[in-house]
Design an enzyme around this catalytic site. Structure first.
Site, mmCIF file in Angstrom:
data_model
loop_
_atom_site.group_PDB
_atom_site.id
_atom_site.type_symbol
_atom_site.label_atom_id
_atom_site.label_comp_id
_atom_site.label_asym_id
_atom_site.label_seq_id
_atom_site.Cartn_x
_atom_site.Cartn_y
_atom_site.Cartn_z
ATOM 1 N N TRP A 154 0.837 -1.217 0.000
ATOM 2 C CA TRP A 154 0.000 0.000 0.000
ATOM 3 C C TRP A 154 0.860 1.251 0.000
ATOM 4 C CZ3 TRP A 154 -1.584 2.834 4.928
ATOM 5 C CH2 TRP A 154 -0.649 2.621 5.951
ATOM 6 N N ASP A 155 2.154 1.094 0.266
ATOM 7 C CA ASP A 155 3.097 2.213 0.303
ATOM 8 C C ASP A 155 2.974 3.078 -0.959
ATOM 9 O OD1 ASP A 155 3.912 0.053 1.956
ATOM 10 O OD2 ASP A 155 5.972 0.778 2.041
ATOM 11 N N GLU A 182 0.602 -2.673 12.820
ATOM 12 C CA GLU A 182 0.597 -4.145 12.698
ATOM 13 C C GLU A 182 0.820 -4.869 14.029
ATOM 14 O OE1 GLU A 182 3.697 -4.553 9.796
ATOM 15 O OE2 GLU A 182 2.292 -4.465 8.120
ATOM 16 N N LYS A 226 2.897 0.521 16.386
ATOM 17 C CA LYS A 226 4.063 0.518 15.496
ATOM 18 C C LYS A 226 4.175 1.825 14.707
ATOM 19 C CE LYS A 226 6.162 -2.121 11.728
ATOM 20 N NZ LYS A 226 6.010 -3.180 10.743
ATOM 21 N N GLN A 227 3.052 2.289 14.172
ATOM 22 C CA GLN A 227 3.104 3.418 13.244
ATOM 23 C C GLN A 227 1.772 4.146 13.235
ATOM 24 O OE1 GLN A 227 3.534 0.174 10.271
ATOM 25 N NE2 GLN A 227 2.668 1.649 8.832
HETATM 26 C C1 BGC Z 1 4.932 -1.487 7.603
HETATM 27 C C2 BGC Z 1 3.906 -1.568 6.505
HETATM 28 C C3 BGC Z 1 4.587 -1.323 5.181
HETATM 29 C C4 BGC Z 1 5.736 -2.311 4.986
HETATM 30 C C5 BGC Z 1 6.507 -2.039 3.729
HETATM 31 C C6 BGC Z 1 6.030 -2.501 7.335
HETATM 32 O O1 BGC Z 1 7.014 -2.385 8.300
HETATM 33 O O2 BGC Z 1 4.340 -1.753 8.846
HETATM 34 O O3 BGC Z 1 2.897 -0.607 6.711
HETATM 35 O O4 BGC Z 1 3.681 -1.469 4.153
HETATM 36 O O5 BGC Z 1 6.615 -2.206 6.075
HETATM 37 O O6 BGC Z 1 7.090 -0.777 3.742
#
Ligand code: BGC
Length: 722
Positions: A319-320, A461, A574-575
């Site tokens: 999704w990035d 996540e 996490k984010q």
């Molecule tokens: C992140 C995801 C991201 C992926 C690739 C993961 O660490 O939590 O949101 O899509 O890395 O960059």
């Protein structure tokens, strides 16, 4: 504007992986890691191919690296001088991001005296198949020197080897290696030719996996000997087959055309920041990376989460691209943005298959998407550091928000470009299918009158299988809303397409269902403190600090999430999750609510993903606090400038470049600090620059027109260019 160069003046073996990313070069068709010419596979050199994948046995499928045409080293008196084995007396490495040229210079003390090797090389931005390299040797003695240069077919792989067959050839001054992949029989060919203008005895040495030219000559003290090399890389699945005869390519023309192509790209993409050289450099360095990986002139290809820096994250698209990168492309090269969306249109059957696999309707895009929309993510995507066993994770089956990201990107692209035509060319069907997937996720409890979505993983996540994640639910609502709106648009403007789709979907009925879904989906509201709970029960989790959670780790590489990760039972995330949602839908919330949520969630965020800082930064801008936004912006822009990014998830190596962070930095600069909005197809800026910035200057493409935007303090000048 300051010089745009990254440089190191010393050698460190420990930094080989980092420098491979830091000095990366590329042209969208392939990425060339910033490694040294003499490196064989243990030092991770690679020419990483866009969109070509292979699987070996039951290991993870991943992208394929081409036979390496850079492979070169020098010997004096039969002794090889190559890093890291032969200690050098001086070393520098540099990347000129203005023209995409990588340079190195190394000196060794040999038995005969001082030897200097320098090289310049580039991935051609004008001819996507080509690489050019000049390799130079100078000595302060007279003596026998040998340059060995050729193609190394024994390439670095994470889950390889991918070539089950290597054809090593030599014909009419051209040497080549063709690798054939095991799974699909795709061939990747690297050919090269060299030009030298000094007397030498040149022979060719072939082995099973390598072909080398041995250039033997008697070096004269103080004289520089130059080998110019041209390499062409092609594959059996190219969108545009390589038709060049390598023997007719002029090295100097190849180089000057590439430089010209870079000039053109920079003309539209450079961002000037008055009053902050550090930020200006970091932002343009980020833009450089985005330019190196843009699928220009490719059909329906997208960008992997680690760009073209290698096979990390399986070379897969996340999704990035849609949430963090596409904004940059739609305003600097809309055709690239179109290509990224085309990839999702073209891979819809993969998404349909995945939805079906989970008993859902519509399209559920792969969490880690490879060619054809193939899902590269496994159910056991992290390796436990203690037991060394794969851990069950739910990225693959529960990160439903990926399909909504695709729809959100269509919306952004259409607003920025005015290209509604994409809806009639597969776009609307894609959106309808995504909305269909979310509809089949909706649940209604007997005693409630709204729809809920249960058992999901949101952007954070670390908390798996949660209910009513506010980000997921709001994005699903957006997906329903857009499906209704765009169906109406297509009915009015593209009658033929409407009729076709109507036969398949009964659009009146479907739109009604989507409308009801949009109206009735439950999106959590702020509580009495103005804070939105990330998911059902989140506030009941242990409220602690990031440091406290970190101190519970028994191993630095331990995974924080999953069934018994240190963060799972706490409020540490996490984010950006709620904060990402607020940044996406800022017009629906007051500044006070945005601020309160930022203040609540930021101290509870590990920023364990490079996607996090830019979202917090953007929300700070939206709350009028550019100075709080600034350090997070810088962190995002410097993701590949500084050492220290996360390299491990459990026992899985995740190092590489960070294009989402780089795209995120661009979004903060342009939408946050410069305050860009598109109103009625035209750019408007309401700037709020960090205190120490005096101004900004950049170009943008909006609805097909190029605008030059100049900001001085609060004054904005927007000029349409001819
Ligand atoms: C992140 C995801 C991201 C992926 C690739 C993961 O660490 O939590 O949101 O899509 O890395 O960059």
């Amino acid at each position: 504007m300051n010089e745009l160069k990254v440089r190191v003046n010393e050698y460190s073996k420990d930094k080989i992986p980092f420098h491979g990313n830091h000095f990366l070069n590329g042209n969208g068709y392939f990425g060339v890691r910033g490694t040294l010419e003499e490196y064989s596979k243990e030092y991770m050199p690679c020419i990483n191919m866009a969109g070509i994948y292979d699987q070996v046995e039951d290991k993870w499928r991943e992208s394929v690296n081409a036979p390496n045409p850079l492979y070169t080293y020098v010997s004096v008196d039969n002794k090889k001088y190559a890093l890291p084995e032969a200690e050098c007396v001086s070393h520098s490495q540099e990347l000129d991001i203005d023209c995409g040229i990588h340079k190195r210079e190394t000196e060794w003390d040999t038995v005969c005296g001082r030897l200097k090797v320098s090289s310049k090389r580039f991935a051609s931005m004008a001819n996507q198949h080509a690489i050019g390299m000049e390799y130079q040797v100078t000595t302060d003695f007279n003596g026998a020197v040998e340059i060995s240069t050729g193609i190394d077919g024994d390439v670095w792989d994470i889950n390889g080897p991918h070539f089950v067959k290597l054809d090593v050839c030599e014909s009419d001054h051209v040497i080549s290696i063709t690798g054939t992949t095991g799974e699909k029989g795709i061939t990747v060919t690297t050919q090269e030719i060299i030009r030298i203008d000094f007397d030498a005895d040149v022979s060719v040495e072939k082995s099973e996996k390598r072909i080398l030219r041995k250039i033997k000559f008697h070096a004269q003290k103080g004289f520089t000997y130059t080998v110019k090399k041209i390499a062409l890389i092609s594959s059996s699945v190219d969108d545009h087959p390589c038709r060049d005869d390598i023997r007719t390519i002029s090295y100097d023309e190849l180089k000057s055309e590439s430089i010209k192509a870079w000039e053109k790209i920079w003309d539209i993409s450079k961002v000037e920041i008055d009053g902050d050289d550090e930020a200006e450099f970091a932002l343009n360095y980020s833009i450089y990376h985005l330019n190196c990986i843009a699928p220009r002139k490719l059909k329906g290809k997208s960008i992997p989460a680690r760009g073209l820096s290698g096979q990390v994250y399986k070379g897969a698209v996340f999704w990035d691209t849609e949430m963090f990168m596409i904004d940059y492309y739609m305003h600097t090269d809309p055709a690239v943005a179109r290509t990224l969306l085309q990839y999702r249109i073209d891979t819809i059957d993969g998404a349909r298959r995945k939805a079906k696999e989970y008993g859902l309707n519509g399209a559920y895009y792969a969490w880690e998407s490879q060619e054809g929309g193939f899902e590269g993510c496994s159910d056991y995507n992290v390796v436990d550091v203690f037991t060394k066993r794969p851990m069950r994770t739910h990225f693959r089956d529960k990160q439903y928000h990926v399909s909504a990201a695709v729809v959100y990107a269509f919306m952004k692209y259409i607003n920025a470009t005015g290209d509604y035509g994409i809806l009639a060319e597969g776009g609307l069907e894609t959106i309808i299918e995504c909305a269909g997937m979310y509809r089949s996720l909706l649940l209604k409890k007997a005693d409630r009158d709204c729809f809920e979505i249960h058992d999901v993983v949101g952007p954070d996540e670390y908390h798996e299988r949660v209910n009513n994640n506010v980000y997921t639910n709001r994005m699903a609502k957006h997906c329903f809303e857009k499906a209704v709106e765009y169906t109406g648009y297509v009915k009015e403007h593209f009658a033929e397409c409407y009729t076709e789709l109507d036969k398949k979907y009964d659009l009146v009925k479907l739109s009604k269902l989507f409308q009801i879904s949009a109206e009735q989906i439950y999106v959590k509201e702020p509580d009495e403190n103005g804070v939105i709970e990330q998911f059902d029960g989140y506030f009941k989790l242990e409220d602690t600090s990031v440091d406290a959670v970190r101190s519970r780790l028994l191993d630095d590489r331990e995974y924080w999430g999953g069934a018994y990760g240190v963060a799972s039972q706490t409020q540490i995330i996490k984010q950006a999750d709620v904060v990402a949602m607020l940044s996406m839908f800022k017009e629906e919330y007051t500044t006070d609510i945005m601020r309160k949520n930022w203040l609540y969630y930021e101290p509870r965020t590990e920023h364990g993903s490079s996607l996090s800082a830019c979202m917090y930064s953007l929300l700070s801008c939206y709350t009028g606090d550019a100075d709080t936004a600034y350090p997070l912006f810088l962190k995002s822009a410097k993701a590949d400038l500084l050492l220290g990014g996360k390299e491990w998830a459990g026992l899985v190596y995740i190092g590489g470049t960070h294009p989402a962070s780089e795209g995120g930095a661009w979004i903060v600069a342009v939408k946050g600090f410069a305050g860009l909005e598109i109103i009625d197809g035209k750019p408007i800026c309401k700037p709020q620059l960090p205190n120490h910035w005096k101004g900004m200057k950049f170009k943008l493409i909006v609805h097909g027109k190029v605008y030059c935007i100049q900001i001085k303090g609060n004054d904005v000048k927007i000029e349409e260019q001819n």
